[in-house]
Scaffold this motif. Structure first.
Motif, PDB file in Angstrom:
ATOM      1  N   GLY A 174       0.789  -1.219   0.000  1.00  0.00           N
ATOM      2  CA  GLY A 174       0.000   0.000   0.000  1.00  0.00           C
ATOM      3  C   GLY A 174       0.820   1.268   0.000  1.00  0.00           C
ATOM      4  O   GLY A 174       0.264   2.347   0.237  1.00  0.00           O
ATOM      5  N   GLY A 175       2.134   1.180  -0.244  1.00  0.00           N
ATOM      6  CA  GLY A 175       2.901   2.398  -0.462  1.00  0.00           C
ATOM      7  C   GLY A 175       4.152   2.591   0.347  1.00  0.00           C
ATOM      8  O   GLY A 175       4.940   3.491   0.053  1.00  0.00           O
ATOM      9  N   GLY A 176       4.392   1.797   1.408  1.00  0.00           N
ATOM     10  CA  GLY A 176       5.523   2.040   2.292  1.00  0.00           C
ATOM     11  C   GLY A 176       6.797   1.373   1.809  1.00  0.00           C
ATOM     12  O   GLY A 176       6.998   0.175   2.032  1.00  0.00           O
ATOM     13  N   LEU A 177       7.687   2.108   1.168  1.00  0.00           N
ATOM     14  CA  LEU A 177       8.941   1.543   0.678  1.00  0.00           C
ATOM     15  C   LEU A 177       9.899   2.668   0.309  1.00  0.00           C
ATOM     16  O   LEU A 177       9.492   3.772  -0.029  1.00  0.00           O
ATOM     17  CB  LEU A 177       8.710   0.645  -0.543  1.00  0.00           C
ATOM     18  CG  LEU A 177       7.978   1.290  -1.719  1.00  0.00           C
ATOM     19  CD1 LEU A 177       8.959   1.788  -2.774  1.00  0.00           C
ATOM     20  CD2 LEU A 177       7.002   0.310  -2.333  1.00  0.00           C
ATOM     21  N   GLY A 178      11.190   2.381   0.399  1.00  0.00           N
ATOM     22  CA  GLY A 178      12.205   3.343  -0.004  1.00  0.00           C
ATOM     23  C   GLY A 178      13.471   2.648  -0.442  1.00  0.00           C
ATOM     24  O   GLY A 178      13.735   1.497  -0.056  1.00  0.00           O
ATOM     25  N   LEU A 179      14.277   3.309  -1.241  1.00  0.00           N
ATOM     26  CA  LEU A 179      15.540   2.757  -1.714  1.00  0.00           C
ATOM     27  C   LEU A 179      16.624   2.897  -0.650  1.00  0.00           C
ATOM     28  O   LEU A 179      16.696   3.910   0.058  1.00  0.00           O
ATOM     29  CB  LEU A 179      15.996   3.464  -2.987  1.00  0.00           C
ATOM     30  CG  LEU A 179      15.179   3.162  -4.249  1.00  0.00           C
ATOM     31  CD1 LEU A 179      15.587   4.100  -5.383  1.00  0.00           C
ATOM     32  CD2 LEU A 179      15.351   1.711  -4.681  1.00  0.00           C
ATOM     33  N   LEU A 180      17.464   1.888  -0.557  1.00  0.00           N
ATOM     34  CA  LEU A 180      18.637   1.881   0.331  1.00  0.00           C
ATOM     35  C   LEU A 180      19.828   1.488  -0.531  1.00  0.00           C
ATOM     36  O   LEU A 180      19.987   0.316  -0.893  1.00  0.00           O
ATOM     37  CB  LEU A 180      18.426   0.910   1.492  1.00  0.00           C
ATOM     38  CG  LEU A 180      19.603   0.677   2.439  1.00  0.00           C
ATOM     39  CD1 LEU A 180      20.195   1.977   2.954  1.00  0.00           C
ATOM     40  CD2 LEU A 180      19.181  -0.218   3.597  1.00  0.00           C
ATOM     41  N   ILE A 181      20.624   2.463  -0.876  1.00  0.00           N
ATOM     42  CA  ILE A 181      21.709   2.264  -1.835  1.00  0.00           C
ATOM     43  C   ILE A 181      23.043   2.191  -1.098  1.00  0.00           C
ATOM     44  O   ILE A 181      23.378   3.082  -0.306  1.00  0.00           O
ATOM     45  CB  ILE A 181      21.747   3.413  -2.862  1.00  0.00           C
ATOM     46  CG1 ILE A 181      20.464   3.390  -3.706  1.00  0.00           C
ATOM     47  CG2 ILE A 181      22.974   3.315  -3.759  1.00  0.00           C
ATOM     48  CD1 ILE A 181      20.286   4.611  -4.580  1.00  0.00           C
ATOM     49  N   VAL A 182      23.777   1.109  -1.338  1.00  0.00           N
ATOM     50  CA  VAL A 182      25.159   1.015  -0.873  1.00  0.00           C
ATOM     51  C   VAL A 182      26.035   1.498  -2.021  1.00  0.00           C
ATOM     52  O   VAL A 182      26.017   0.928  -3.115  1.00  0.00           O
ATOM     53  CB  VAL A 182      25.528  -0.424  -0.465  1.00  0.00           C
ATOM     54  CG1 VAL A 182      26.986  -0.480   0.003  1.00  0.00           C
ATOM     55  CG2 VAL A 182      24.599  -0.931   0.630  1.00  0.00           C
ATOM     56  N   GLU A 183      26.777   2.565  -1.786  1.00  0.00           N
ATOM     57  CA  GLU A 183      27.578   3.150  -2.852  1.00  0.00           C
ATOM     58  C   GLU A 183      28.823   2.315  -3.129  1.00  0.00           C
ATOM     59  O   GLU A 183      29.349   1.620  -2.254  1.00  0.00           O
ATOM     60  CB  GLU A 183      27.960   4.583  -2.488  1.00  0.00           C
ATOM     61  CG  GLU A 183      26.752   5.520  -2.394  1.00  0.00           C
ATOM     62  CD  GLU A 183      27.153   6.959  -2.226  1.00  0.00           C
ATOM     63  OE1 GLU A 183      28.368   7.234  -2.046  1.00  0.00           O
ATOM     64  OE2 GLU A 183      26.267   7.825  -2.269  1.00  0.00           O
ATOM     65  N   ASP A 184      29.275   2.395  -4.367  1.00  0.00           N
ATOM     66  CA  ASP A 184      30.451   1.652  -4.787  1.00  0.00           C
ATOM     67  C   ASP A 184      31.724   2.364  -4.335  1.00  0.00           C
ATOM     68  O   ASP A 184      31.793   3.594  -4.293  1.00  0.00           O
ATOM     69  CB  ASP A 184      30.460   1.506  -6.310  1.00  0.00           C
ATOM     70  CG  ASP A 184      29.240   0.758  -6.816  1.00  0.00           C
ATOM     71  OD1 ASP A 184      29.180  -0.459  -6.602  1.00  0.00           O
ATOM     72  OD2 ASP A 184      28.347   1.392  -7.406  1.00  0.00           O
ATOM     73  N   GLU A 185      32.732   1.569  -4.014  1.00  0.00           N
ATOM     74  CA  GLU A 185      34.051   2.110  -3.737  1.00  0.00           C
ATOM     75  C   GLU A 185      34.736   2.503  -5.044  1.00  0.00           C
ATOM     76  O   GLU A 185      34.336   2.079  -6.140  1.00  0.00           O
ATOM     77  CB  GLU A 185      34.893   1.077  -2.990  1.00  0.00           C
ATOM     78  CG  GLU A 185      34.285   0.620  -1.657  1.00  0.00           C
ATOM     79  CD  GLU A 185      34.555   1.596  -0.541  1.00  0.00           C
ATOM     80  OE1 GLU A 185      35.518   1.403   0.216  1.00  0.00           O
ATOM     81  OE2 GLU A 185      33.773   2.581  -0.425  1.00  0.00           O
ATOM     82  N   LYS A 186      35.796   3.291  -4.927  1.00  0.00           N
ATOM     83  CA  LYS A 186      36.450   3.869  -6.111  1.00  0.00           C
ATOM     84  C   LYS A 186      36.889   2.816  -7.114  1.00  0.00           C
ATOM     85  O   LYS A 186      36.751   2.998  -8.331  1.00  0.00           O
ATOM     86  CB  LYS A 186      37.646   4.708  -5.667  1.00  0.00           C
ATOM     87  CG  LYS A 186      38.417   5.348  -6.810  1.00  0.00           C
ATOM     88  CD  LYS A 186      39.604   6.143  -6.296  1.00  0.00           C
ATOM     89  CE  LYS A 186      40.405   6.725  -7.455  1.00  0.00           C
ATOM     90  NZ  LYS A 186      41.600   7.498  -6.957  1.00  0.00           N
ATOM     91  N   ASP A 187      37.438   1.682  -6.621  1.00  0.00           N
ATOM     92  CA  ASP A 187      37.980   0.664  -7.531  1.00  0.00           C
ATOM     93  C   ASP A 187      36.968  -0.412  -7.905  1.00  0.00           C
ATOM     94  O   ASP A 187      37.318  -1.356  -8.618  1.00  0.00           O
ATOM     95  CB  ASP A 187      39.197  -0.001  -6.896  1.00  0.00           C
ATOM     96  CG  ASP A 187      40.401   0.925  -6.844  1.00  0.00           C
ATOM     97  OD1 ASP A 187      40.448   1.880  -7.639  1.00  0.00           O
ATOM     98  OD2 ASP A 187      41.286   0.694  -5.997  1.00  0.00           O
TER      99      ASP A 187
END
Length: 627
Positions: A174-187
């Motif tokens: 019914g609508g409850g959600l969000g993105l959780l992004i783990v960012e990439d390291e430089k290499d």
């Protein structure tokens, strides 16, 4: 208001709420698209945010409807962290309380506890002790989550959502959600990918009439009729109601007609908006991070068919494919699936980012068990000149350096919890069959053991011959060892024969799994391949009457983490009603299989490897999706 705090001593640290501000540089580029939810990024190794789950409002030209969201809006903020960060979430349940308590034994494995919630970090490699699936946060209560992101966590697109047994359909669907992004390291990635501007899309299929019928006005199995029979105290049963959908919309009416694809017209939203326009620059590659969450069991096949645009697959379920990028005709996404696509349009114009409907349904068995995918426009791409598109950037969106180079083929370095296990002998072997009602499998893939007749002698919501989910799991105390479906060892390789992988999506918490073998499929053989990782898997039907519904073989490295691991069908209606099992992972915390190699742990090189010297060729497509 009660405050409960989960304390894991080695995980606790201080954090501050801070949104990474948008900046502009001459050589930077961004996509312009709607999103009322902000982006919060970690600073100096910490991200501390406040999330409240409660009422939000969806408004269109013809409808005004109360839905569920975080911090008063549809969806939720995008959270961005890095490996090694500490994520702190101060969570508050702002849902309206039940007039009569339905968290009673008679309503276990039925819709119940609609005002009770929790928070699941879907796709994140964190133990159940930190993100407990049995946690119950009552209306008006708050709870503090403190999560240490492992140093070896692979960058990827994950998400968070409510996951309280009995109410996930209403709250997440019914609508409850969000993105959780783990960012990439430089290499981790070539700069041609690492520096790409992003388009972050929460794709939701809302079916308001379904929610109304399943919770308020439908059959005897609906929430309100069951509440009137079983809730406590009994003298409050006359007050049973469903707050969001029982009385229909605040204005307008539900669209009960059907689209040409044979499915409901209601309502495909992207970041809370129907058919938004995404403005991008000509000739510039973009990384589309997509999440799909339908109210009920629907699939999408995202694609851009125009010859003027290129469309490639980078990652699925927050895990990079073995050799990236991969040319694909379209994706295939069920509830909870994520896909990262690389998109470039080389001519100005307006194009369709749409869902196709090319996979088969299950009309040769029971047609309601696997319906066609939605055949709908997801969003429009407005491609301008080769300059940064004009418009107001979403709050907190991150600008990236312009990269017009070709994308090389590459392999990411593998963390040891995501090793290549295609040639490794497993330590445990099990099978999983979701539901007591399944079509016949191919003759050479006989399901082990005998299964009782559905649905008089086995529940439709059974897993294997177990279930539905044991009522003992509704309590937070120590668990009877006999209630665990599997007993597994930390540091081992677990193989699963996943039967009838085209009817119910299998999701397991904490650990992703690698596809070793796939059933015959009539479509999407470019999107699903052995060696790929998933945490939520549903595949297309394929073959003929003798092998329409084959099995997938999956392997998991049960790396380092002990405790409970929940696995379930990721159609919310089914998991709310008990199509779930729990494994007990025992042994030594930190154990790693001696069979895995060519991977990095908490230390070691994360450097990618280039494959060949040429970028992959552009796929051949029709241009029917140019507007």
């Amino acid at each position: 208001m009660k405050l409960r705090t989960l304390v894991i001593p080695f995980l606790v640290s201080l954090g501050t709420l801070e949104a990474k501000s948008t900046f502009r540089k001459k050589d930077s580029v961004i996509a312009i698209y709607p999103d009322e939810q902000p982006v919060y990024s970690s600073v100096d190794g910490e991200l501390s945010v406040s999330l409240s789950l409660g009422e939000a409002m969806y408004e269109s030209v013809s409808l005004k409807q109360k839905v569920i969201g975080y911090n008063g809006k549809i969806g939720g903020p995008t959270l961005r962290v890095k490996p090694g960060d500490t994520l702190k979430i101060h969570f508050t349940n702002n849902l309206p309380p039940e007039a009569c308590n339905t968290s009673v034994p008679e309503m276990w494995n039925q819709y119940h506890g609609v005002s009770v919630t929790n928070l699941h970090l879907h796709g994140m490699r964190v133990p159940d002790a930190v993100n407990p699936w049995k946690l119950k946060i009552e209306a008006g209560q708050s709870y503090n989550f403190t999560v240490k992101i492992p140093n070896d966590h692979q960058g990827g697109t994950n998400w968070y959502h409510p996951h309280s047994q009995g109410s996930s359909t209403l709250q997440a669907g019914g609508g409850g959600l969000g993105l959780l992004i783990v960012e990439d390291e430089k290499d981790d990635l070539p700069k041609e990918v690492l520096n790409l501007p992003e388009v972050n899309l929460r794709i939701q299929f809302f079916n308001f009439t379904y929610l109304q019928q399943d919770f308020a006005t439908g059959t005897a199995g609906s929430y309100v009729p069951l509440c009137k029979q079983h809730c406590l105290p009994a003298e409050n049963r006359g007050q049973c109601n469903e707050y969001f959908y029982e009385n229909g919309p605040d204005a307008g009416k539900y669209n009960t007609t059907f689209a040409p694809d044979g499915l409901e017209y209601e309502t495909l939203l992207v970041n809370g908006v129907e058919k938004p326009t995404i403005k991008i620059a000509k000739g510039q590659w973009y990384r589309f991070r997509t999440l799909f969450v339908p109210t009920r069991f629907r699939t999408i096949e995202p694609s851009i068919l125009a010859d003027e645009c290129e469309f490639k697959l980078l990652a699925k379920d927050g895990k990079y494919i073995p050799i990236a990028p991969r040319d694909v005709h379209s994706g295939f996404m069920a509830s909870g699936a994520r896909a990262d696509f690389l998109v470039r349009c080389n001519e100005a114009g307006t194009y369709e980012f749409r869902s196709l409907s090319e996979s088969r349904d299950s009309s040769n068995w029971i047609s309601s068990q696997k319906l066609p995918s939605l055949d709908r426009i997801i969003a429009y791409l407005e491609v301008g000149s080769d300059k940064t598109p004009k418009g107001k950037a979403p709050k907190g969106r991150i600008l990236r350096k312009r990269e017009k180079d070709e994308i090389p083929l590459f392999q990411v370095a593998r963390p040891c919890y995501l090793p290549d296990m295609t040639s490794i002998e497993p330590d445990h072997s099990s099978h999983i069959v979701l539901s007591g009602l399944t079509p016949d499998v191919p003759a050479w893939e006989i399901i082990p053991g005998s299964r009782p007749e559905c649905c008089s002698k086995i529940s439709y919501y059974a897993v294997n011959t177990e279930g539905p989910l044991s009522p003992s799991f509704q309590y937070t105390g120590p668990e009877d060892p006999d209630n665990f479906a599997f007993k597994l060892s930390s540091g081992s390789i677990w193989e699963v024969d996943f039967y009838v992988a085209s009817i119910h999506p299998w999701h397991q918490h904490i650990f992703g799994y690698q596809i070793v073998e796939l059933p015959i499929m009539d479509s999407h053989n470019d999107y699903f391949q052995p060696g790929d990782y998933h945490d939520t898997l549903l595949v297309p039907i394929g073959g003929n009457a003798t092998h329409d519904y084959g099995k997938a073989v999956l392997r998991t490295h049960l790396d380092s983490i002990t405790g409970q691991m929940l696995g379930h069908c990721h159609f919310y209606r089914h998991s709310d009603r008990g199509m779930a099992i729990v494994a007990d992972i025992i042994g030594e915390e930190g154990a790693v299989s001696p069979k895995v190699s060519n991977c990095y742990g908490t230390t070691g090189s994360r450097k990618y490897t280039l494959v060949g010297n040429k970028a992959p060729k552009k796929s051949t497509k029709s241009s029917k999706s140019k507007v």
